[in-house]
Design a protein around this motif. Structure first.
Motif, PDB file in Angstrom:
ATOM      1  N   GLU A   1       6.191  25.520  53.311  1.00  0.00           N
ATOM      2  CA  GLU A   1       6.686  26.699  52.596  1.00  0.00           C
ATOM      3  C   GLU A   1       8.160  26.581  52.236  1.00  0.00           C
ATOM      4  O   GLU A   1       8.565  26.817  51.097  1.00  0.00           O
ATOM      5  CB  GLU A   1       6.464  27.967  53.444  1.00  0.00           C
ATOM      6  N   VAL A   2       8.991  26.215  53.237  1.00  0.00           N
ATOM      7  CA  VAL A   2      10.423  26.226  52.955  1.00  0.00           C
ATOM      8  C   VAL A   2      10.868  25.027  52.123  1.00  0.00           C
ATOM      9  O   VAL A   2      11.820  25.128  51.357  1.00  0.00           O
ATOM     10  CB  VAL A   2      11.254  26.374  54.241  1.00  0.00           C
ATOM     11  N   PHE A   3      10.161  23.908  52.244  1.00  0.00           N
ATOM     12  CA  PHE A   3      10.450  22.797  51.333  1.00  0.00           C
ATOM     13  C   PHE A   3      10.164  23.239  49.898  1.00  0.00           C
ATOM     14  O   PHE A   3      10.947  22.976  48.982  1.00  0.00           O
ATOM     15  CB  PHE A   3       9.605  21.564  51.690  1.00  0.00           C
ATOM     16  N   THR A   4       9.032  23.900  49.716  1.00  0.00           N
ATOM     17  CA  THR A   4       8.668  24.377  48.381  1.00  0.00           C
ATOM     18  C   THR A   4       9.740  25.333  47.845  1.00  0.00           C
ATOM     19  O   THR A   4      10.172  25.229  46.692  1.00  0.00           O
ATOM     20  CB  THR A   4       7.308  25.094  48.437  1.00  0.00           C
ATOM     21  N   LEU A   5      10.188  26.248  48.700  1.00  0.00           N
ATOM     22  CA  LEU A   5      11.181  27.233  48.263  1.00  0.00           C
ATOM     23  C   LEU A   5      12.528  26.580  47.977  1.00  0.00           C
ATOM     24  O   LEU A   5      13.244  26.998  47.066  1.00  0.00           O
ATOM     25  CB  LEU A   5      11.332  28.329  49.324  1.00  0.00           C
ATOM     26  N   LEU A   6      12.871  25.531  48.743  1.00  0.00           N
ATOM     27  CA  LEU A   6      14.129  24.836  48.488  1.00  0.00           C
ATOM     28  C   LEU A   6      14.117  24.224  47.086  1.00  0.00           C
ATOM     29  O   LEU A   6      15.075  24.368  46.317  1.00  0.00           O
ATOM     30  CB  LEU A   6      14.349  23.733  49.528  1.00  0.00           C
ATOM     31  N   VAL A   7      13.025  23.550  46.764  1.00  0.00           N
ATOM     32  CA  VAL A   7      12.938  22.902  45.455  1.00  0.00           C
ATOM     33  C   VAL A   7      12.927  23.958  44.347  1.00  0.00           C
ATOM     34  O   VAL A   7      13.569  23.796  43.308  1.00  0.00           O
ATOM     35  CB  VAL A   7      11.690  21.993  45.395  1.00  0.00           C
ATOM     36  N   LYS A   8      12.245  25.055  44.608  1.00  0.00           N
ATOM     37  CA  LYS A   8      12.240  26.156  43.631  1.00  0.00           C
ATOM     38  C   LYS A   8      13.658  26.676  43.411  1.00  0.00           C
ATOM     39  O   LYS A   8      14.058  26.997  42.295  1.00  0.00           O
ATOM     40  CB  LYS A   8      11.334  27.274  44.142  1.00  0.00           C
ATOM     41  N   ASP A   9      14.419  26.739  44.493  1.00  0.00           N
ATOM     42  CA  ASP A   9      15.777  27.258  44.430  1.00  0.00           C
ATOM     43  C   ASP A   9      16.698  26.319  43.651  1.00  0.00           C
ATOM     44  O   ASP A   9      17.599  26.763  42.954  1.00  0.00           O
ATOM     45  CB  ASP A   9      16.281  27.421  45.870  1.00  0.00           C
TER      46      ASP A   9
ATOM     47  N   MET B   1      20.376  31.219  59.787  1.00  0.00           N
ATOM     48  CA  MET B   1      19.697  29.937  59.841  1.00  0.00           C
ATOM     49  C   MET B   1      19.866  29.253  58.481  1.00  0.00           C
ATOM     50  O   MET B   1      19.706  29.894  57.451  1.00  0.00           O
ATOM     51  CB  MET B   1      18.205  30.145  60.136  1.00  0.00           C
ATOM     52  N   PHE B   2      20.174  27.998  58.500  1.00  0.00           N
ATOM     53  CA  PHE B   2      20.486  27.305  57.261  1.00  0.00           C
ATOM     54  C   PHE B   2      19.677  26.018  57.091  1.00  0.00           C
ATOM     55  O   PHE B   2      19.374  25.342  58.069  1.00  0.00           O
ATOM     56  CB  PHE B   2      21.981  26.967  57.199  1.00  0.00           C
ATOM     57  N   ALA B   3      19.365  25.725  55.835  1.00  0.00           N
ATOM     58  CA  ALA B   3      18.750  24.439  55.499  1.00  0.00           C
ATOM     59  C   ALA B   3      19.869  23.484  55.088  1.00  0.00           C
ATOM     60  O   ALA B   3      20.816  23.884  54.413  1.00  0.00           O
ATOM     61  CB  ALA B   3      17.753  24.612  54.368  1.00  0.00           C
ATOM     62  N   TRP B   4      19.742  22.240  55.504  1.00  0.00           N
ATOM     63  CA  TRP B   4      20.760  21.228  55.226  1.00  0.00           C
ATOM     64  C   TRP B   4      20.317  20.333  54.096  1.00  0.00           C
ATOM     65  O   TRP B   4      19.243  19.747  54.165  1.00  0.00           O
ATOM     66  CB  TRP B   4      20.997  20.378  56.469  1.00  0.00           C
ATOM     67  N   LEU B   5      21.179  20.177  53.107  1.00  0.00           N
ATOM     68  CA  LEU B   5      20.902  19.250  52.017  1.00  0.00           C
ATOM     69  C   LEU B   5      21.461  17.872  52.391  1.00  0.00           C
ATOM     70  O   LEU B   5      22.215  17.745  53.363  1.00  0.00           O
ATOM     71  CB  LEU B   5      21.517  19.786  50.726  1.00  0.00           C
ATOM     72  N   PRO B   6      21.077  16.836  51.642  1.00  0.00           N
ATOM     73  CA  PRO B   6      21.396  15.463  52.085  1.00  0.00           C
ATOM     74  C   PRO B   6      22.863  15.181  52.393  1.00  0.00           C
ATOM     75  O   PRO B   6      23.173  14.572  53.413  1.00  0.00           O
ATOM     76  CB  PRO B   6      20.891  14.611  50.905  1.00  0.00           C
TER      77      PRO B   6
END
Lengths: 548, 548
Positions: free
Chosen positions: B74-82, A1-6
């Motif tokens: 949670e995952v927005f927070t982790l994305l920014v942390k990453d 599962m992946f998160a998409w960046l802009p």
């Protein structure tokens, strides 16, 4: 599962937009189904079980069963059943772009095979076979347009419909060394997934005059080559030496059926061939296949490891013990009258001159042998070459399987209820993005094709002078007025070199460098793919970009 | 869970496009997260448990825990942390439009409260409180623009952040009688969700001269009214009769804590008020609340049903048995020096003149009373009126809760690590569509607002003459060339009446009827909302539509 960046998301949206346009051109209407679906329709078609571990299953607070849809045939069928009842409502093609879920045993290579991925899946509904052919062709044509617009090389190969059932089935493969699929093609135009390749069957041979078989001692023949060497030593042929192709190899595989039972199967094939388990799996679907293990041999004394010969439920047996409970299937090349050096089903003994159709019979034939470069195309269009590809699309005729299971019928012109026939057409949206990225990059970064690039133009302000930002600003205004999407690197504390590196990394195809000569009305157009930088007057940039 | 048909999906896409534009205008970038997420981050923030039965949970083939995300903090927070580590990377606002899943106990009214629904959820990241205020305001402004463009009436009300924690919190409610939320507002501009309303606390009263309380027999007083009648009969006041507002009602509720324990709580409030369990729930979150049952009373002999009076762990007790294990909380109106007719904690006995702060004390105060029209606005802006609304948006300041739990820190200007502060901003995309439909229809069908209509123009060919289809065809060409989306009802075997009915049902705002006068170059423009039909020359249609 992946998160998409802009930027990735923008590329994805452009791919989706192209697909939507071509679906519309093909006369398909967009709908949208939930990803979370109830068990019942999948129970009716048997897929709740068939999908095995590949299905994400869950229960709601009341204990009702749900699944995350791996594909949506069932609910599309039910929707049409719910809405339509007459041939006048058909043909109908509907599609969605929706996330799919498969609990893959081996997710790999990022978006190429993820557990959550996005597909365009279309389905056609017709009440005649001719209608299905027309709908199928419309989708197939749309796929050709889509991949052409995406700048994606593709080969259309005959495919096995696998667990899906149905008749006509073709895959769109993108040729790439990292592809998961092996396919074969001939110079004469034949192309097929190896799972769909069919062996050319030689003519049977008259065996009336052939000598009787003879059993011989064959200790220490753990491999086909050692057997061939022994044969050449013990009973040399007059015309030529024995080769692996003269031996009949008998391979034991284990089928795992949906109900959990395990069945052994012996496959006889020429000794110069190997069993391709993926081809076997297609032949025995929905069962899955693995190599037999020690326990399998231990439980079946009739399987004399290293000395297995042919047998058949319907013909004479070799060896000491009956093994009729195990099915014996042959490679189609083993036609009546062919003679073989093969196992005698007795420890340390083989046999010469065992004749198919006379000395042994099979329970049937199976497409189990591996397919190789040089094998003949089944349509006579010449020898095959093999290549690797990644599946990017699949069109196939489901026929009446789902409509029958779920009771989708319409009244035809004569007022008679007829079962609807369906087609299913899928494109892996997120996979396509990955394939495009894999095929369009260099050591510095991505090089997006223009049709799917996240932006049309990447403007880099290279320097700190205010005039640079002024010129860039008005340049961007004119580009946007012309209809271009522009990414502006306006970071003031970052050096031109870092900005250039970032631009190469991101891969927007056209980069405009606004630098020292901005005050004199000159900028540079930088082609990301060729690396060529060309001085252009600010006033000409929009026109020049449009020309590119 | 719902399947979307083509026209509904088009409306949804138009709503999404407006949201995307205004997010971009607010400086937010679009990203996209999976719907299927691993348990771990939700475990860290405690929400894996907190969500209780409302969360869809599942396991993959390896037995690892997953959830279908109900919301994505949670995952927005982790994305920014990453991705980020410095104050220079902030402020940042990112959003997605993604499906959410909540296993609602009572899904209702179709898209208004479904178990699979689509939200735009945005999150802001700042390293100062002022920064958060600015980001919050930018989203709040964007929401105002979005709802205005959607033609949706809205009220911004103070909201309780509930289980989310945080400080500033406002809901956008669409006033509608079918709304799930009750809100209050004053003519002077105050507006709040009833859960967020705070009671105006009266001044304390000097109780030095007040008489001692007296216990009296009170059989057969099952209700406040019977108690008031008895009080007026037994000990009439000289100035005015006793009223319900003179009695102190003591209500037992049961809290269910996250760890599964059940706690009883007694709430004392004026007898003319009722306990609002939703307000109690906000006050005791994350515990949930229900009325006490017979078993609760049976287990606690100190609770003399019908005769419960105040007590406190810190003050004197009435009645025979100690009940210190049960917390006693008061409505904020019960200030020191107020006198009450209330239960004596003795069967069939009440007490007159029990004085708060002298004869009884509380363990604290609680906002538990219902809020009513006529109650004062807490900001002094006048009496309240109550209304019902449907939540269509929510903006709130999460503060540092998630960043702390998940370790999201950045280096500030002084090289010091500081915890990031966040805002969360949600719009229910699919709910909005339902709200628009609920507010824009008549007995004949839908009447879509122009900004979200599935098509701009619905052309009806009313008749069988070929000229009608010719004129309609060229009319549509000119409309599409002007940039309008056109739906063409070209069914030749369907009567004009049926087509008109369908056009009214579908609700495209402008209908063009191409009928008998088509040959003379005249058609009719039909305004779906007003029902007015106006003859227009074919050549003027595109212009006229543009004018509308």
């Amino acid at each position: 599962m992946f998160a998409w960046l802009p930027l990735g998301l923008k590329v994805r949206r452009k791919i989706e937009a192209i697909i939507r346009e071509e679906m519309e051109n093909a006369g398909a209407q967009e709908v949208h189904f939930p990803a979370l679906l109830p068990r019942e329709p999948y129970e009716v078609t048997g897929r709740w079980e068939e999908y095995g571990d590949g299905l994400f299953r869950l229960q709601d607070r009341k204990g009702a069963d749900y699944l995350l849809a791996p594909t949506h045939e069932e609910v599309f069928t039910l929707l049409v059943k719910d809405l339509y009842s007459s041939y006048k409502d058909l043909p109908l093609s509907i599609y969605q772009i929706q996330d799919k879920y498969r609990d893959e045993a081996r997710p790999r290579a990022g978006l190429l095979r993820g557990r959550e991925f996005t597909m365009k899946d279309a389905y056609s509904f017709d009440y005649t076979d001719n209608g299905l052919d027309t709908s199928y062709q419309a989708q197939r044509d749309a796929y050709e347009r889509i991949f052409t617009r995406l700048g994606l090389e593709y080969v259309i190969v005959k495919a096995d419909a696998g667990a899906m059932g149905g008749s006509r089935s073709e895959e769109f493969l993108h040729p790439t060394p990292v592809g998961e699929d092996t396919f074969v093609r001939s110079a004469g135009g034949y192309a097929a997934n190896v799972e769909a390749y069919t062996t050319t069957v030689p003519d049977a041979i008259d065996f009336a005059a052939l000598p009787e078989p003879t059993v011989f001692d064959s200790p220490d023949t753990p491999t086909i080559q050692t057997l061939v060497d022994l044969a050449n030593a013990q009973q040399p042929r007059s015309d030529r030496p024995w080769t692996a192709a003269d031996t009949l190899k008998n391979v034991v595989v284990a089928l795992k059926h949906l109900d959990g039972t395990r069945e052994l199967l012996v496959i006889g094939l020429p000794g110069d061939r190997d069993v391709d388990l993926k081809r076997v799996e297609v032949a025995v679907a929905p069962a899955t296949v693995e190599a037999a293990n020690e326990a399998d041999f231990a439980k079946n004394a009739s399987l004399v490891k290293g000395y297995i010969g042919p047998w058949s439920a319907t013909g004479p047996m070799l060896g000491e013990e009956s093994a009729t409970s195990i099915r014996y299937l042959l490679d189609p090349r083993v036609v009546d009258g062919t003679q073989w050096v093969t196992g005698a089903n007795i420890d340390q003994k083989h046999v010469f001159g065992l004749v198919a159709g006379r000395d042994f019979f099979a329970d049937g034939f199976i497409e189990a042998s591996d397919v190789r470069a040089g094998d003949p195309a089944p349509d006579g269009s010449g020898p095959l070459e093999t290549a690797r590809g990644m599946e990017i699309g699949h069109v196939f005729q489901l026929g009446r399987k789902y409509a029958e299971a779920l009771g989708l019928k319409v009244l035809d012109e004569n007022g008679k209820l007829v079962t609807v026939t369906m087609g299913s057409y899928g494109i892996g949206v997120t996979r396509i993005l990955a394939v495009i990225a894999e095929s369009n990059n260099d050591e510095k970064g991505l090089i997006w094709p223009r049709n799917v690039a996240p932006y049309d133009v990447h403007v880099v302000a290279a320097g700190r002078e205010e005039v640079i930002y002024d010129v860039a600003g008005s340049l961007i205004e004119s580009l946007e007025a012309t209809g271009f999407d522009v990414l502006f690197d306006d970071r003031r504390k970052v050096s031109p070199g870092v900005k250039f590196g970032d631009a190469e990394l991101l891969g927007v195809p056209i980069i405009v460098i606004v630098g020292r000569s901005a005050g004199e009305g000159m900028v540079e157009l930088w082609d990301r793919r060729t690396g060529v930088r060309t001085p252009v007057a600010v006033a000409d940039v929009a026109l020049e970009v449009a020309r590119l």
